[in-house]
Design an enzyme around this catalytic site. Sequence first.
Site, short mmCIF file in Angstrom:
data_model
loop_
_atom_site.label_atom_id
_atom_site.label_comp_id
_atom_site.label_asym_id
_atom_site.label_seq_id
_atom_site.Cartn_x
_atom_site.Cartn_y
_atom_site.Cartn_z
N GLY A 46 4.68 2.46 4.73
CA GLY A 46 3.56 3.02 4.01
C GLY A 46 3.45 4.51 4.27
CD GLN A 51 1.13 9.27 6.78
OE1 GLN A 51 1.06 8.38 5.94
NE2 GLN A 51 1.79 9.14 7.92
CB CYS A 88 1.57 6.51 12.51
SG CYS A 88 0.96 7.61 11.23
CG LEU A 89 6.17 7.18 8.31
CD1 LEU A 89 6.27 7.37 6.81
CD2 LEU A 89 7.52 6.89 8.93
CG HIS A 130 -1.44 2.72 9.24
ND1 HIS A 130 -1.20 2.77 10.58
CD2 HIS A 130 -0.92 3.88 8.74
CE1 HIS A 130 -0.57 3.89 10.89
NE2 HIS A 130 -0.38 4.58 9.78
CD GLU A 131 0.13 4.32 5.19
OE1 GLU A 131 -0.21 5.52 5.12
OE2 GLU A 131 0.98 3.92 6.01
CG HIS A 134 -2.96 8.05 7.31
ND1 HIS A 134 -2.89 8.97 8.33
CD2 HIS A 134 -1.97 7.16 7.55
CE1 HIS A 134 -1.90 8.65 9.15
NE2 HIS A 134 -1.33 7.55 8.70
#
Length: 160
Positions: A46, A51, A88-89, A130-131, A134
């Site tokens: 995701g 991000q 997480c990225l 999670h997304e 963000h």
Amino acid sequence: MAIRNIRVDDDPILKKKSRPVEVFDERLGVLLDDMKDTLYKAEGCGIAAVQVGVLKRVILVDVGDGLLELINPEIIEAEGEQYEVEGCLSLPGKSGVTKRPSMVKVKAQNREGKWCHYKGEGLKARAFCHEIDHLDGHLYTERLAPQEVIDRIKKENELD
């Protein structure tokens, strides 16, 4: 289509709240396509627009069953709980056990602006949560499980 730079660690943009998408045009399509390329290159499940430095309420999720593009997503129902390791990225090389709902229902717009409904369980529920976090300036590190839960999960994994 292009690979965009993923904002990492203490980049202040990651703490900002994203704005709703109001215009569904070619620029939005380019953002979605670039985010897809960036997500797949990073081998994540995701990514949120913030991000890649864009404060728009846009996320992509792909947990192995196809790419979902969610614009202006909202969780409309959540049930149960799950404790799993999350990464997480934007926090490369880090992970932690988080508490998330085991099932969520989400409503969001597609790239044409049409409202759609999605249901996620397990990993997909975690990815949606999670997304969407963000988009409100939150990272998974704010949802870490208590130490006793982390210790229990470690023991269970050692037995496997």
